[in-house]
Design a protein around this motif. Sequence first.
Motif, PDB file in Angstrom:
ATOM      1  N   PHE A   1       8.222 -12.985   7.281  1.00  0.00           N
ATOM      2  CA  PHE A   1       7.294 -12.313   8.241  1.00  0.00           C
ATOM      3  C   PHE A   1       7.873 -10.372   7.819  1.00  0.00           C
ATOM      4  N   LYS A   2       8.813 -10.232   7.942  1.00  0.00           N
ATOM      5  CA  LYS A   2       9.807  -8.591   7.783  1.00  0.00           C
ATOM      6  C   LYS A   2       9.024  -8.376   6.643  1.00  0.00           C
ATOM      7  N   LYS A   3       8.192  -8.605   4.586  1.00  0.00           N
ATOM      8  CA  LYS A   3       8.240  -8.908   4.108  1.00  0.00           C
ATOM      9  C   LYS A   3       6.931  -8.100   4.215  1.00  0.00           C
ATOM     10  N   ALA A   4       6.368  -8.899   4.816  1.00  0.00           N
ATOM     11  CA  ALA A   4       4.687  -8.998   5.027  1.00  0.00           C
ATOM     12  C   ALA A   4       4.470  -7.277   6.496  1.00  0.00           C
ATOM     13  N   LYS A   5       5.451  -7.802   7.135  1.00  0.00           N
ATOM     14  CA  LYS A   5       4.969  -6.358   8.234  1.00  0.00           C
ATOM     15  C   LYS A   5       5.353  -5.325   7.387  1.00  0.00           C
ATOM     16  N   GLU A   6       6.992  -5.339   5.973  1.00  0.00           N
ATOM     17  CA  GLU A   6       6.839  -4.498   5.539  1.00  0.00           C
ATOM     18  C   GLU A   6       5.271  -3.832   4.738  1.00  0.00           C
ATOM     19  N   ARG A   7       4.847  -4.792   4.231  1.00  0.00           N
ATOM     20  CA  ARG A   7       3.846  -4.433   2.940  1.00  0.00           C
ATOM     21  C   ARG A   7       2.805  -3.686   3.644  1.00  0.00           C
ATOM     22  N   VAL A   8       2.510  -4.159   4.944  1.00  0.00           N
ATOM     23  CA  VAL A   8       1.224  -3.650   5.359  1.00  0.00           C
ATOM     24  C   VAL A   8       1.717  -2.491   6.156  1.00  0.00           C
ATOM     25  N   GLU A   9       3.242  -1.989   6.521  1.00  0.00           N
ATOM     26  CA  GLU A   9       3.065  -1.047   6.762  1.00  0.00           C
ATOM     27  C   GLU A   9       2.954   0.668   5.470  1.00  0.00           C
ATOM     28  N   THR A  10       3.477  -0.114   4.632  1.00  0.00           N
ATOM     29  CA  THR A  10       3.148   1.000   3.034  1.00  0.00           C
ATOM     30  C   THR A  10       2.693   1.069   2.729  1.00  0.00           C
ATOM     31  N   ALA A  11       1.623   0.015   2.575  1.00  0.00           N
ATOM     32  CA  ALA A  11      -0.094  -0.387   2.608  1.00  0.00           C
ATOM     33  C   ALA A  11      -0.542   1.261   3.587  1.00  0.00           C
ATOM     34  N   GLN A  12      -0.641   0.580   4.431  1.00  0.00           N
ATOM     35  CA  GLN A  12      -0.773   1.797   5.437  1.00  0.00           C
ATOM     36  C   GLN A  12      -1.039   3.096   5.183  1.00  0.00           C
ATOM     37  N   LYS A  13       0.645   3.741   5.047  1.00  0.00           N
ATOM     38  CA  LYS A  13       0.799   4.536   4.742  1.00  0.00           C
ATOM     39  C   LYS A  13       0.632   5.601   3.526  1.00  0.00           C
ATOM     40  N   THR A  14       0.351   4.407   2.237  1.00  0.00           N
ATOM     41  CA  THR A  14      -0.075   5.101   0.576  1.00  0.00           C
ATOM     42  C   THR A  14      -1.222   5.073   1.106  1.00  0.00           C
ATOM     43  N   TYR A  15      -2.073   4.298   1.537  1.00  0.00           N
ATOM     44  CA  TYR A  15      -3.784   4.359   1.656  1.00  0.00           C
ATOM     45  C   TYR A  15      -3.965   5.714   2.249  1.00  0.00           C
TER      46      TYR A  15
END
Length: 120
Positions: free
Chosen positions: A85-99
């Motif tokens: 869950f933490k990995k997925a959450k971090e991936r989403v947050e990073t993807a949002q910022k990068t986007y």
Amino acid sequence: MKRFVTLGTVGFLLFTVTGCGGPDALMREFIVHLNGYAETLEKKESRDKQAGALERVKSTIEKIDKLKLSQEEREKLITKYDGEFKKAKERVETAQKTYLMDGGVATDFPDLFGGFVKPK
């Protein structure tokens, strides 16, 4: 494209192997959909694809909510899948910022995690 097919296949297998939609299967489905949403952001796919991926995440949250788990059961479920869950959450947050930093359209990204993790 390979990632999308692989992600879909893994999600399908996880869902079908564990039976019909118990808490564990739904939590795995939630994590798979979070990763799928992050992938649409990372690849800068169309807004329609992003909205579809986001809708799958929200529908899974609704399914989990319909189970009406007690706070203790919800915490056990979150603890059991904490690493994934933490990995997925971090991936989403990073993807949002990068986007957004790469010139993506500044839209309101919903808080996908607050309602699920915090008690109601």
